[in-house]
Design a protein around this motif. Structure first.
Motif, PDB file in Angstrom:
ATOM      1  N   PRO A  76      54.183  39.811  69.582  1.00 58.52           N
ATOM      2  CA  PRO A  76      54.023  38.735  70.563  1.00 58.52           C
ATOM      3  C   PRO A  76      53.224  37.583  69.969  1.00 58.52           C
ATOM      4  N   GLY A  77      53.564  36.376  70.355  1.00 61.07           N
ATOM      5  CA  GLY A  77      52.828  35.201  69.911  1.00 61.07           C
ATOM      6  C   GLY A  77      53.714  34.197  69.209  1.00 61.07           C
ATOM      7  N   LEU A  78      53.099  33.099  68.824  1.00 57.87           N
ATOM      8  CA  LEU A  78      53.777  32.023  68.112  1.00 57.87           C
ATOM      9  C   LEU A  78      53.126  31.825  66.755  1.00 57.87           C
ATOM     10  N   VAL A  79      53.905  31.458  65.771  1.00 58.52           N
ATOM     11  CA  VAL A  79      53.370  31.179  64.435  1.00 58.52           C
ATOM     12  C   VAL A  79      52.717  29.803  64.489  1.00 58.52           C
ATOM     13  N   ALA A  80      51.439  29.760  64.172  1.00 57.86           N
ATOM     14  CA  ALA A  80      50.677  28.521  64.214  1.00 57.86           C
ATOM     15  C   ALA A  80      50.315  28.086  62.804  1.00 57.86           C
ATOM     16  N   GLU A  81      50.431  26.796  62.547  1.00 57.10           N
ATOM     17  CA  GLU A  81      49.942  26.235  61.292  1.00 57.10           C
ATOM     18  C   GLU A  81      48.921  25.167  61.649  1.00 57.10           C
ATOM     19  N   TYR A  82      47.713  25.324  61.122  1.00 58.92           N
ATOM     20  CA  TYR A  82      46.640  24.358  61.330  1.00 58.92           C
ATOM     21  C   TYR A  82      46.395  23.662  60.004  1.00 58.92           C
ATOM     22  N   ARG A  83      46.274  22.334  60.053  1.00 59.51           N
ATOM     23  CA  ARG A  83      46.125  21.561  58.824  1.00 59.51           C
ATOM     24  C   ARG A  83      44.984  20.555  58.978  1.00 59.51           C
ATOM     25  N   VAL A  84      44.106  20.546  57.955  1.00 50.85           N
ATOM     26  CA  VAL A  84      43.063  19.531  57.818  1.00 50.85           C
ATOM     27  C   VAL A  84      43.265  18.937  56.438  1.00 50.85           C
ATOM     28  N   GLY A  85      43.743  17.722  56.383  1.00 49.95           N
ATOM     29  CA  GLY A  85      44.046  17.106  55.093  1.00 49.95           C
ATOM     30  C   GLY A  85      45.119  17.900  54.375  1.00 49.95           C
TER      31      GLY A  85
ATOM     32  N   THR B 239      50.680  23.009  64.651  1.00 53.16           N
ATOM     33  CA  THR B 239      52.109  23.149  64.922  1.00 53.16           C
ATOM     34  C   THR B 239      52.373  24.605  65.258  1.00 53.16           C
ATOM     35  N   TRP B 240      53.068  24.829  66.372  1.00 53.22           N
ATOM     36  CA  TRP B 240      53.446  26.189  66.763  1.00 53.22           C
ATOM     37  C   TRP B 240      54.954  26.323  66.688  1.00 53.22           C
TER      38      TRP B 240
END
Length: 86
Positions: A34-43, A75-76
């Motif tokens: 269960p869940g969504l693939v998340a991408e977190y980006r800083v620079g 982004t999910w």
């Protein structure tokens, strides 16, 4: 919560609203986490993880302990299975 983060959260919710209604649960459904693939980006730095829920109150904190608390992008991706009870 800064306006940019609120906007990101609203956009993510709107993108999930286009999910297709599914038939009753199938045995094959159990193979997916269960869940969504998340991408977190800083620079240039990015981290990926699975978020079981998309509901956060980061305030001024970083979205992930591996990132700094600067301005970030999120982004999910994934599919949303909606089960209807008859």
């Amino acid at each position: 919560m800064p306006d940019r983060r609120k906007l990101l959260l609203v956009l993510a919710c709107l993108s999930f609203a286009s999910a297709v209604l599914a038939a009753p649960p199938d045995e094959d459904d159990e193979e997916f986490r269960p869940g969504l693939v998340a991408e977190y980006r800083v620079g240039e730095r990015a981290v990926t993880r699975i978020d079981p829920d998309v509901a956060f109150a980061w305030d001024e904190a970083a979205p992930d302990s591996r990132l700094s608390a600067e301005r970030f992008e999120a982004t999910w991706r994934g599919l949303v299975l909606i089960r209807l009870e008859a």
